[in-house]
Write a protein that holds these residues in place. Sequence first.
Motif, PDB file in Angstrom:
ATOM      1  N   ASN A 120       0.782  -1.140  -0.018  1.00 43.67           N
ATOM      2  CA  ASN A 120      -0.054  -0.007  -0.146  1.00 43.67           C
ATOM      3  C   ASN A 120       1.028   1.342  -0.044  1.00 43.67           C
ATOM      4  O   ASN A 120       0.456   2.353  -0.642  1.00 43.67           O
ATOM      5  CB  ASN A 120      -0.929  -0.154   1.450  1.00 43.67           C
ATOM      6  CG  ASN A 120      -2.087  -1.060   1.091  1.00 43.67           C
ATOM      7  OD1 ASN A 120      -2.504  -1.448  -0.265  1.00 43.67           O
ATOM      8  ND2 ASN A 120      -2.628  -1.207   2.220  1.00 43.67           N
ATOM      9  N   LYS A 157       2.206   2.241  -3.456  1.00 42.23           N
ATOM     10  CA  LYS A 157       0.967   2.814  -4.363  1.00 42.23           C
ATOM     11  C   LYS A 157       0.642   4.144  -3.880  1.00 42.23           C
ATOM     12  O   LYS A 157      -0.131   4.997  -4.474  1.00 42.23           O
ATOM     13  CB  LYS A 157      -0.172   1.859  -4.144  1.00 42.23           C
ATOM     14  CG  LYS A 157       0.020   0.520  -4.743  1.00 42.23           C
ATOM     15  CD  LYS A 157      -1.171  -0.265  -4.343  1.00 42.23           C
ATOM     16  CE  LYS A 157      -1.197  -1.556  -4.784  1.00 42.23           C
ATOM     17  NZ  LYS A 157      -2.340  -2.610  -4.655  1.00 42.23           N
ATOM     18  N   ARG A 212       5.576   7.656  -4.173  1.00 39.79           N
ATOM     19  CA  ARG A 212       5.830   7.528  -5.790  1.00 39.79           C
ATOM     20  C   ARG A 212       6.694   8.550  -6.459  1.00 39.79           C
ATOM     21  O   ARG A 212       7.647   8.544  -7.091  1.00 39.79           O
ATOM     22  CB  ARG A 212       4.626   7.067  -6.559  1.00 39.79           C
ATOM     23  CG  ARG A 212       4.142   5.787  -6.243  1.00 39.79           C
ATOM     24  CD  ARG A 212       4.666   4.522  -6.813  1.00 39.79           C
ATOM     25  NE  ARG A 212       4.397   4.223  -8.124  1.00 39.79           N
ATOM     26  CZ  ARG A 212       3.278   3.401  -8.360  1.00 39.79           C
ATOM     27  NH1 ARG A 212       2.595   2.896  -7.280  1.00 39.79           N
ATOM     28  NH2 ARG A 212       2.766   3.397  -9.419  1.00 39.79           N
ATOM     29  N   ASP A 260       1.795  -0.501 -11.211  1.00 41.88           N
ATOM     30  CA  ASP A 260       1.336  -1.038 -10.103  1.00 41.88           C
ATOM     31  C   ASP A 260       1.401  -2.693 -10.285  1.00 41.88           C
ATOM     32  O   ASP A 260       1.483  -3.544  -9.569  1.00 41.88           O
ATOM     33  CB  ASP A 260      -0.174  -0.806  -9.514  1.00 41.88           C
ATOM     34  CG  ASP A 260      -0.460   0.517  -8.786  1.00 41.88           C
ATOM     35  OD1 ASP A 260       0.825   0.874  -8.280  1.00 41.88           O
ATOM     36  OD2 ASP A 260      -1.525   0.890  -8.746  1.00 41.88           O
TER      37      ASP A 260
END
Length: 241
Positions: A35, A38, A43, A115
């Motif tokens: 998680n 993501k 990122r 992802d």
Amino acid sequence: MKLLRAYVRALLKESVVTGRKLDRYTTIIKRHVLNALKDPEVREYFNESGEVQFKLQNVPELKDIDYLRDVIINITEGQSVNADAAYEFDLSTTNEQRGTSDLVVNLSLPKNFKDNVLSYINDELVDAIRHELEHSGQETWELMDCQEKTPGADVIWKSLKNAAEYYLCPAEVKAHIAGFMKRAKSNRKPLGDIIDRELYRIYETAKANGYLDHELHDFMSDLRSQYHTYAKQRYPRAKGV
């Protein structure tokens, strides 16, 4: 044979309940790691700098693990996708001071990864985290026994003696088999197949370090025998052992 049975009995100290809890914590920590990967802010920072380090936040289950303080994530830029982990503790620590130990998860990912790339590290995360959580529950003297024989990964393949001392050290046997079992459950594959696949990876690593087939025969045979023997004792209902 008597010595081997005694060796296996000495390894079998973890209760079933503790093992199941560590399996559950592995799944929880892995989910938090994925998680975090993501998260848009993580990122963005990684894509700009090529590396990022942070601690997992809001994981209340960590409080249930006596010898673990934080889970630290290190992400570095790489052309390939890899994941490993390490249980870091003060080498001069006592059991009472082990609460300051950390689980460090190291990830290698390309910038601007999608992802779907994360599915490639799922198995490695499951195995690595479960392996290191096993270490978190081991006695300090048991961990130090391995540490004194093999003080760093860079010396494992200096000789086959070093490799045997590392891979057959009781604390490592426990951790490897625990990690392999979690991977087997995650993939719904027989434990025996996972063990043999991972042993083949060890064999390939040995070959890459310059060892020849005839030099590796006894080492790999002993490794397979003891890993399967311990796996059968610890997980008697597992398939393929």
